[in-house]
Design a protein around this motif. Structure first.
Motif, PDB file in Angstrom:
ATOM      1  N   VAL A  90       0.842  -1.193   0.000  1.00  0.00           N
ATOM      2  CA  VAL A  90       0.000   0.000   0.000  1.00  0.00           C
ATOM      3  C   VAL A  90       0.879   1.247   0.000  1.00  0.00           C
ATOM      4  N   ILE A  91       0.666   2.106  -0.974  1.00  0.00           N
ATOM      5  CA  ILE A  91       1.417   3.357  -1.054  1.00  0.00           C
ATOM      6  C   ILE A  91       0.420   4.512  -1.042  1.00  0.00           C
ATOM      7  N   LEU A  92       0.434   5.258   0.048  1.00  0.00           N
ATOM      8  CA  LEU A  92      -0.441   6.421   0.194  1.00  0.00           C
ATOM      9  C   LEU A  92       0.296   7.642  -0.344  1.00  0.00           C
ATOM     10  N   ILE A  93      -0.283   8.271  -1.344  1.00  0.00           N
ATOM     11  CA  ILE A  93       0.339   9.443  -1.947  1.00  0.00           C
ATOM     12  C   ILE A  93       0.020  10.658  -1.092  1.00  0.00           C
ATOM     13  N   GLY A  94       1.057  11.266  -0.560  1.00  0.00           N
ATOM     14  CA  GLY A  94       0.875  12.347   0.408  1.00  0.00           C
ATOM     15  C   GLY A  94       0.879  13.730  -0.211  1.00  0.00           C
ATOM     16  N   GLY A  95       0.229  14.640   0.468  1.00  0.00           N
ATOM     17  CA  GLY A  95       0.164  16.032   0.023  1.00  0.00           C
ATOM     18  C   GLY A  95      -0.778  16.796   0.928  1.00  0.00           C
ATOM     19  N   LEU A  96      -1.325  17.884   0.443  1.00  0.00           N
ATOM     20  CA  LEU A  96      -2.353  18.594   1.191  1.00  0.00           C
ATOM     21  C   LEU A  96      -3.578  17.695   1.327  1.00  0.00           C
ATOM     22  N   PHE A  97      -4.303  17.846   2.438  1.00  0.00           N
ATOM     23  CA  PHE A  97      -5.471  17.002   2.660  1.00  0.00           C
ATOM     24  C   PHE A  97      -6.741  17.821   2.525  1.00  0.00           C
ATOM     25  N   SER A  98      -7.624  17.370   1.618  1.00  0.00           N
ATOM     26  CA  SER A  98      -8.889  18.062   1.404  1.00  0.00           C
ATOM     27  C   SER A  98      -9.912  17.624   2.453  1.00  0.00           C
ATOM     28  N   VAL A 155      -9.347  13.398   0.497  1.00  0.00           N
ATOM     29  CA  VAL A 155      -8.223  12.840  -0.257  1.00  0.00           C
ATOM     30  C   VAL A 155      -7.090  13.862  -0.238  1.00  0.00           C
ATOM     31  N   THR A 156      -5.884  13.402  -0.598  1.00  0.00           N
ATOM     32  CA  THR A 156      -4.763  14.314  -0.733  1.00  0.00           C
ATOM     33  C   THR A 156      -4.801  14.965  -2.116  1.00  0.00           C
ATOM     34  N   TYR A 157      -4.285  16.183  -2.198  1.00  0.00           N
ATOM     35  CA  TYR A 157      -4.348  16.919  -3.457  1.00  0.00           C
ATOM     36  C   TYR A 157      -3.185  17.909  -3.540  1.00  0.00           C
ATOM     37  N   GLY A 158      -3.116  18.610  -4.658  1.00  0.00           N
ATOM     38  CA  GLY A 158      -2.103  19.639  -4.844  1.00  0.00           C
ATOM     39  C   GLY A 158      -1.017  19.218  -5.819  1.00  0.00           C
ATOM     40  N   GLY A 159      -0.136  20.153  -6.130  1.00  0.00           N
ATOM     41  CA  GLY A 159       0.916  19.925  -7.113  1.00  0.00           C
ATOM     42  C   GLY A 159       1.827  18.772  -6.760  1.00  0.00           C
ATOM     43  N   HIS A 160       2.148  18.612  -5.479  1.00  0.00           N
ATOM     44  CA  HIS A 160       3.024  17.517  -5.050  1.00  0.00           C
ATOM     45  C   HIS A 160       2.377  16.167  -5.341  1.00  0.00           C
TER      46      HIS A 160
END
Length: 248
Positions: free
Chosen positions: A135-143, A148-153
Motif C-alpha cells: 500500500v502506497i499512500l500518496i501524500g500532500g495537502l489534505f482536502s 483525499v490528498t491533493y495539490g501539485g506535489h
C-alpha cells in the motif's frame, strides 16, 4: 420553496455527491446565502450532515468506519464485487477515494498479491489489512471536503506511476458530457490519474447517471469500464454504449 423541500434537496445532493458547496446551493435553489447557511446549520444540529466552511459533508464521507451512515450501501457493495473481477495478481492499481472504493478495499481476496497507490487515507487503512498487498499512500495537502490528498506535489507523484488499472469514483456521469465534478483540485487529480493508467474503471451508482456538473473531467471515450449496480443490459445504460467501453 418550503424549508422542508430545501432540506430534502440538500440531503439528496449530499447523498449523491458526498458534499455540497454553499455557493452551488444558492444558485440551484435561488435563495440567499444566509438562508442556505441556516439550512445547513439546522441539518447539522439534527445530525444529518457535517457543516464545514463553505458547505457540508455527508456523515458517511467523514469517516470510513461509520458503515451505518453509508448511502446506498447495498448498491455500492454490488459495484465493488463487480470491480474486484478486474483486479488480478501482480497488478499495480491506482485508486481515488469515496465510500464505493472503500467497499472495494473491504472485499478484496485475502491472498491477492498487488500494489495499490491511493490518494485516500481511508482506503489505505482498509488496504493495510491485507498482508500481501503493498500500500502506497500518496501524500500532500489534505482536502477536508473530499477526504483525499491533493495539490501539485500529489500530481507530480501520480505522473510517475504507470498503473495497470485505475479505480475512480465520480460525482456525476452523463452520456454526452462524460465525467464531471464541482471541485477544481479534484478534477486535476482525476485527469492525472486517467492519464497515467493503462485502463480505467469508473464506479458509479445509478442515481449519479445522467447528471452533468460544471467542471469537465473526461469524456466517456477515455473510460474502459463503467460499473454500476444495474445489470449490464439494463435499458438505463443504453446511452452509455461506446465502442471501447465495457459495461459491467
Amino acid at each position: 420553496m418550503l424549508k422542508k423541500e430545501r432540506h430534502d434537496f440538500v440531503m439528496r445532493q449530499i447523498n449523491l455527491h458526498n458534499r455540497v458547496l454553499t455557493s452551488d446551493l444558492v444558485q440551484l435553489l435561488n435563495v440567499s446565502e444566509d438562508t442556505i447557511r441556516r439550512d445547513l446549520q439546522e441539518l447539522s444540529d439534527n445530525n444529518k450532515l457535517f457543516k464545514v466552511h463553505g458547505g457540508a459533508l455527508s456523515k458517511s464521507y467523514q469517516s470510513s468506519f461509520d458503515d451505518s451512515a453509508v448511502y446506498a450501501k447495498d448498491a455500492k457493495i454490488s459495484i465493488a464485487k463487480k470491480a474486484i473481477s478486474l483486479i488480478k495478481d501482480g497488478m499495480v492499481v491506482l485508486t481515488g477515494g469515496g465510500t464505493t472504493i472503500i467497499e472495494v478495499a473491504k472485499l478484496l481476496p485475502e491472498n491477492l498479491h498487488a500494489t495499490f497507490f491511493t490518494i485516500s487515507p481511508f482506503v489505505a487503512i482498509e488496504l493495510a489489512k491485507y498482508s500481501k498487498i503493498e500500500v502506497i499512500l500518496i501524500g500532500g495537502l489534505f482536502s477536508k471536503n473530499s477526504q483525499v490528498t491533493y495539490g501539485g506535489h500529489v500530481i507530480n507523484q501520480l505522473s510517475e506511476i504507470s498503473a495497470d488499472l485505475c479505480l475512480l469514483g465520480t460525482s456525476a456521469l452523463h452520456p454526452t458530457d462524460g465525467l464531471t465534478d464541482t471541485d477544481w483540485e479534484i478534477n486535476q487529480l482525476k485527469k492525472t490519474m486517467l492519464n497515467f493508467s493503462k485502463r480505467t474503471a469508473v464506479l458509479c451508482i445509478s442515481e449519479k447517471l445522467d447528471i452533468s456538473l460544471r467542471l469537465k473531467v473526461a469524456p466517456l471515450e477515455t473510460i474502459d469500464y463503467l460499473i454500476t449496480e444495474l445489470p449490464a443490459n439494463d435499458s438505463t445504460l443504453n446511452a452509455y454504449q461506446r465502442k471501447n467501453l465495457q459495461i459491467l
